[in-house]
Design a protein around this motif. Structure first.
Motif, PDB file in Angstrom:
ATOM      1  N   SER A  12      35.012  31.345  49.089  1.00  0.00           N
ATOM      2  CA  SER A  12      36.012  30.412  48.592  1.00  0.00           C
ATOM      3  C   SER A  12      36.878  31.177  47.634  1.00  0.00           C
ATOM      4  O   SER A  12      36.442  31.598  46.576  1.00  0.00           O
ATOM      5  N   ALA A  63      31.047  31.862  47.998  1.00  0.00           N
ATOM      6  CA  ALA A  63      30.958  30.414  47.834  1.00  0.00           C
ATOM      7  C   ALA A  63      29.648  30.045  47.154  1.00  0.00           C
ATOM      8  O   ALA A  63      28.633  30.696  47.333  1.00  0.00           O
ATOM      9  N   SER A  95      30.151  27.107  38.633  1.00  0.00           N
ATOM     10  CA  SER A  95      31.356  26.922  39.449  1.00  0.00           C
ATOM     11  C   SER A  95      30.929  26.582  40.881  1.00  0.00           C
ATOM     12  O   SER A  95      30.828  27.462  41.742  1.00  0.00           O
ATOM     13  N   ASN A 100      31.337  25.065  44.528  1.00  0.00           N
ATOM     14  CA  ASN A 100      32.424  24.846  45.480  1.00  0.00           C
ATOM     15  C   ASN A 100      32.179  23.669  46.419  1.00  0.00           C
ATOM     16  O   ASN A 100      33.117  23.085  46.944  1.00  0.00           O
ATOM     17  N   LEU A 103      34.836  23.955  53.188  1.00  0.00           N
ATOM     18  CA  LEU A 103      35.329  24.827  52.117  1.00  0.00           C
ATOM     19  C   LEU A 103      36.772  25.236  52.356  1.00  0.00           C
ATOM     20  O   LEU A 103      37.564  25.342  51.425  1.00  0.00           O
ATOM     21  N   ALA A 142      38.230  23.687  45.835  1.00  0.00           N
ATOM     22  CA  ALA A 142      37.316  23.263  44.770  1.00  0.00           C
ATOM     23  C   ALA A 142      37.892  23.610  43.411  1.00  0.00           C
ATOM     24  O   ALA A 142      38.550  24.619  43.236  1.00  0.00           O
TER      25      ALA A 142
END
Length: 406
Positions: free
Chosen positions: A15, A20, A63, A65, A140, A145
């Motif tokens: 991502s 990801a 973080s 996604n 994704l 995101a």
């Protein structure tokens, strides 16, 4: 907390410019292990969560996604309601977060309901590995995101008192009703206000007004949060009442440390008619011991990830001392105490006056003895009642009594 990080040995999903990160929420550890192996081979980092509270902490700390979301976490549960409630809470925290529902017992009907509530897609158990990876990759690519959220927007709710308040706020959030949220500093008034806005039908940003600095009302905006509303000047109060009299008026969520009786003496009567439709009062933290325990667990995990340090153990004695502590700034004070514990590796627990002429701070050993002895004396050495007050089991209380010679 279960975090898997491994080099890719197969095709990689990404991502942006980084690998990801998928959060998988499921109470079945065998399913988690299978997913871990599957994603590791594709170079995907996977975080594991086994219940709703753990999932929110992971989401606030990393973080993430994409989320794979099972819908049942309590043994024997099949309705999917736990997962739907968590889906709502996650989308409050991260509105653009793609969530794929993983369902088995709950069936297709509840998965469709989840998609109506904001889920991106669903997959049935047992899944086909290649189809699941393809679905994750496609999702994704389609959804951008957001960045990791801070801990503050997460509303950790465990106590019956706060649960009732949040349920009422959630029920009225989709309406245009104004709110007054009252309570002492640091109890979470702004967090609850943001939750109400996130669950409303207003897709725009919410305007924040600091009453003591306000010399003119914004020209635009459908939703306003007004902090310390009682600090509005008489002129601004009249201007706000005029604005709320108009058609298409903004929705106002007013925050105050005052109760209704005092607030009515400080606000223009016409303004109070508008704002006083719904008034929610959040109790101070010391009156919500269940929330103290839940918040402690949340902040320990959050700050352990944030600072890259192992958090100290929060055993029953520590939690008992925390529940008995004084928290002048409520959640803010507890948050600072937990962060300090992570940074130093030791607890510095404030202890309230639990016996006449005996005031902390004290060691955890001394604090535990004092708390246990006070509870026992209060209930005439009725172990069942004392254990209930301390929030521990009777065997656990017997062990502590033996340890301290009680």
């Amino acid at each position: 907390m279960n975090v898997s990080r491994n080099d890719s040995d197969g095709s990689s999903l990404s991502s942006g410019n980084s690998a990801a990160c998928v959060l998988f929420v499921d109470d079945d550890r065998d399913v988690q292990a299978a997913a871990h192996l599957l994603f590791r081979r594709r170079g995907i980092e996977m975080l594991s969560a086994h219940d709703a509270r753990d999932a929110l902490t992971q989401l606030a700390s990393h973080s993430v996604n994409l989320v794979l979301l099972d819908l049942n976490y309590t043994r024997g549960a099949t309705s999917g309601r736990e997962g739907l409630a968590l889906l709502r809470d996650m989308l409050v925290l991260r509105p653009d977060l793609p969530v794929i529902v993983v369902t088995g017992h709950s069936g297709v009907a509840i998965a469709v309901e989840a998609m109506r509530a904001g889920a991106a897609d669903f997959v049935m158990k047992p899944w086909n590995n290649e189809r699941l990876v393809a679905l994750v990759g496609r999702t994704l690519e389609e959804r951008v995101a957001g960045q990791t959220a801070d801990a503050e927007p997460v509303m950790i709710v465990s106590s019956p008192e706060l649960s009732r308040i949040v349920a009422e706020a959630d029920r009225l959030a989709p309406t245009r009703a104004p709110f007054v949220i009252s309570g002492p500093p640091g109890v979470g008034k702004t967090v609850l206000a943001r939750r109400i806005h996130a669950l409303s039908h207003d897709t725009g940003a919410v305007g924040i007004i600091r009453a003591e600095e306000c010399d003119a009302l914004p020209e635009k905006g459908r939703s306003w949060i007004i902090r310390d509303v009682e600090a509005l000047s008489p002129q601004m109060q009249r201007c706000l009442a005029d604005r709320l009299d108009e058609g298409g008026a903004p929705r106002v969520i007013a925050l105050s440390t005052l109760d209704r009786t005092v607030l009515e003496t400080r606000l223009d009567p016409r303004l109070m008619l508008h704002l006083g439709m719904v008034m929610l009062t959040i109790p101070p933290l010391h009156r919500r011991p269940d929330d103290i325990a839940a918040l402690t667990t949340h902040f320990l995990r959050y700050f352990a990830v944030r600072h890259g340090l192992p958090g100290p153990d929060a055993n029953e004695a520590c939690l008992a001392a925390l529940k008995a502590g004084t928290w002048p700034q409520n959640v803010r004070s507890l948050r600072a105490a937990v962060e300090r514990a992570v940074l130093t590796g030791n607890w510095h627990v404030p202890v309230v006056q639990v016996q006449k002429n005996m005031v902390g701070p004290a060691t955890l050993h001394d604090a535990e003895r004092t708390l246990v002895e006070t509870a026992l004396r209060k209930h005439g050495f009725n172990v069942t009642q004392a254990a209930r007050e301390l929030g521990i089991t009777r065997p656990a209380l017997y062990r502590r009594m033996a340890r301290h010679g009680l």
